[in-house]
Scaffold this active site. Structure first.
Site, mmCIF file in Angstrom:
data_model
loop_
_atom_site.group_PDB
_atom_site.id
_atom_site.type_symbol
_atom_site.label_atom_id
_atom_site.label_comp_id
_atom_site.label_asym_id
_atom_site.label_seq_id
_atom_site.Cartn_x
_atom_site.Cartn_y
_atom_site.Cartn_z
ATOM 1 N N ASP A 46 14.132 27.336 -14.498
ATOM 2 C CA ASP A 46 14.227 27.071 -13.057
ATOM 3 C C ASP A 46 14.840 25.690 -12.816
ATOM 4 O O ASP A 46 15.087 25.306 -11.665
ATOM 5 C CB ASP A 46 12.872 27.249 -12.354
ATOM 6 C CG ASP A 46 11.830 26.246 -12.794
ATOM 7 O OD1 ASP A 46 12.082 25.483 -13.750
ATOM 8 O OD2 ASP A 46 10.732 26.223 -12.193
ATOM 9 N N ASP A 85 12.375 32.164 -16.868
ATOM 10 C CA ASP A 85 11.394 31.155 -16.465
ATOM 11 C C ASP A 85 10.809 31.532 -15.103
ATOM 12 O O ASP A 85 11.556 31.739 -14.139
ATOM 13 C CB ASP A 85 12.134 29.801 -16.365
ATOM 14 C CG ASP A 85 11.201 28.623 -16.358
ATOM 15 O OD1 ASP A 85 10.016 28.784 -16.703
ATOM 16 O OD2 ASP A 85 11.674 27.515 -16.031
ATOM 17 N N LYS A 115 8.592 32.614 -19.533
ATOM 18 C CA LYS A 115 7.880 31.343 -19.711
ATOM 19 C C LYS A 115 7.197 30.995 -18.392
ATOM 20 O O LYS A 115 7.753 31.265 -17.321
ATOM 21 C CB LYS A 115 8.867 30.234 -20.097
ATOM 22 C CG LYS A 115 8.220 28.846 -20.146
ATOM 23 C CD LYS A 115 9.170 27.774 -20.613
ATOM 24 C CE LYS A 115 9.974 27.125 -19.511
ATOM 25 N NZ LYS A 115 9.188 26.515 -18.416
ATOM 26 N N GLU A 117 4.442 27.794 -16.584
ATOM 27 C CA GLU A 117 3.879 26.452 -16.764
ATOM 28 C C GLU A 117 2.364 26.469 -16.573
ATOM 29 O O GLU A 117 1.858 27.111 -15.657
ATOM 30 C CB GLU A 117 4.500 25.479 -15.741
ATOM 31 C CG GLU A 117 5.993 25.287 -15.927
ATOM 32 C CD GLU A 117 6.574 24.254 -14.962
ATOM 33 O OE1 GLU A 117 5.810 23.544 -14.264
ATOM 34 O OE2 GLU A 117 7.821 24.160 -14.916
ATOM 35 N N GLU A 184 6.348 19.635 -23.309
ATOM 36 C CA GLU A 184 7.345 18.766 -22.663
ATOM 37 C C GLU A 184 6.812 17.339 -22.502
ATOM 38 O O GLU A 184 5.697 17.127 -21.979
ATOM 39 C CB GLU A 184 7.728 19.331 -21.275
ATOM 40 C CG GLU A 184 8.744 18.430 -20.569
ATOM 41 C CD GLU A 184 9.434 19.050 -19.373
ATOM 42 O OE1 GLU A 184 9.253 20.259 -19.116
ATOM 43 O OE2 GLU A 184 10.178 18.314 -18.687
HETATM 44 O O1 KIV Z 1 13.390 24.990 -16.185
HETATM 45 C C1 KIV Z 1 13.551 24.521 -17.307
HETATM 46 O O2 KIV Z 1 14.662 24.377 -17.809
HETATM 47 C C2 KIV Z 1 12.345 24.106 -18.011
HETATM 48 C C3 KIV Z 1 12.517 22.999 -18.985
HETATM 49 C C4 KIV Z 1 12.405 21.686 -18.272
HETATM 50 C C5 KIV Z 1 11.524 23.072 -20.059
HETATM 51 O O3 KIV Z 1 11.287 24.575 -17.739
#
Ligand code: KIV
Length: 282
Positions: A46, A85, A115, A117, A184
């Site tokens: 994202d 993401d 993915k 968070e 991260e």
């Molecule tokens: O969105 C993204 O590219 C990420 C990275 C900062 C790990 O989540």
């Protein structure tokens, strides 16, 4: 052409100490370059909110944008492991929403994994996704979607107590069933501890050299994103300067009448020019 890797290959690479190579990609041509370069994994992050759309952060990004970009990346890199993401508010509010949105990455963009968070507090979502048969990568440490709560884009785990909290998050992600995790912006000592502590592959973006693999934002790595440069970034080329120079050269040639040259012009069929002039003037 190399065979597309699966999550089992990444476990094997961790066991053998072979580093996993990981970049973000947001579009078809970049995905083609990454596949030609032999990257193991691509993240449709994202971060495209900042790198592609020019937003100040990632919060405005919505699922439909992520799906369009993930679909383009998949077409550019058909033989690379692609991770979608989950954007802000696509998974936080309910387990049902999390499963529905994660499923879209697999159904509509042919992604291999998603993915999301968060550590301890997002463990129920991770568990629900795994129960639905989805391969999940956790993401802890500096989590940009909650950077407001963290007081900005700041490194995490720099004191003994906060490092302990990062380790607790890492364990919660693995216990919830995630098959990979991304750390991260944490100190390398903490990155090393977690990499040795967990059985799942541990990827790093700013978590030091001891992790099982490394991720960079492609726009940082090629010198395209210019708003700011985090400490963990290494620039491998300067696309911004190269492209600006090329555009200046183009504009100068147009203004000077040097472009287009003869070699860029279509030729009329022999004898047709005279006929054309006669026709047009009659
Ligand atoms: O969105 C993204 O590219 C990420 C990275 C900062 C790990 O989540």
């Amino acid at each position: 052409m190399a065979m597309k890797k699966s999550v089992l290959d990444f476990y094997e690479m961790k066991k053998k100490g072979e580093k996993i190579t990981f970049l973000t990609a947001y579009d078809f041509p970049t995905a083609q370059f990454a596949e030609a370069a032999g990257l193991d994994m691509l993240l449709v992050g994202d971060s495209l909110g900042m790198c592609v759309y020019g937003y100040r952060g990632t919060l405005p990004v919505v699922m439909d944008q992520m799906i369009y970009h993930a679909d383009a990346v998949r077409r550019g890199a058909p033989n690379t492991f692609v991770i979608g993401d989950m954007p802000f508010m696509s998974y936080q509010s309910s387990l049902e929403k999390a499963v529905e949105n994660a499923g879209r990455f697999l159904k509509e963009a042919d992604c291999d994994a998603i993915k999301l968070e968060g550590g301890v507090r997002i463990a129920p979502q991770i568990n629900a996704l795994v129960e639905a048969g989805i391969v999940v990568m956790g993401h802890i440490g500096l989590t940009p979607q909650s950077s407001g709560q963290l007081g900005g884009h700041k490194a995490q785990g720099r004191t003994a107590e906060t490092a302990r909290l990062v380790v607790e998050d890492a364990r919660a992600v693995q216990e919830a069933g995630a098959q990979m995790i991304l750390l991260e912006a944490i100190p390398p000592e903490v990155g090393r501890y977690i990499t040795e502590d967990l059985d799942i592959p541990v990827l790093s973006i700013g978590a030091g050299p001891h992790c099982d693999g490394q991720l960079l934002i492609v726009s940082d790595a090629i010198g395209q994103f210019q708003a700011f440069t985090p400490k963990f970034v290494k620039k491998y080329c300067n696309v911004a300067a190269m492209v600006t120079d090329a555009m200046k050269a183009y504009a100068a040639e147009v203004r000077g009448g040097d472009f287009p040259g003869d070699e860029h012009c279509y030729k009329m069929i022999e004898g047709e020019e005279e006929k054309f002039l006669e026709l047009i003037e009659s």
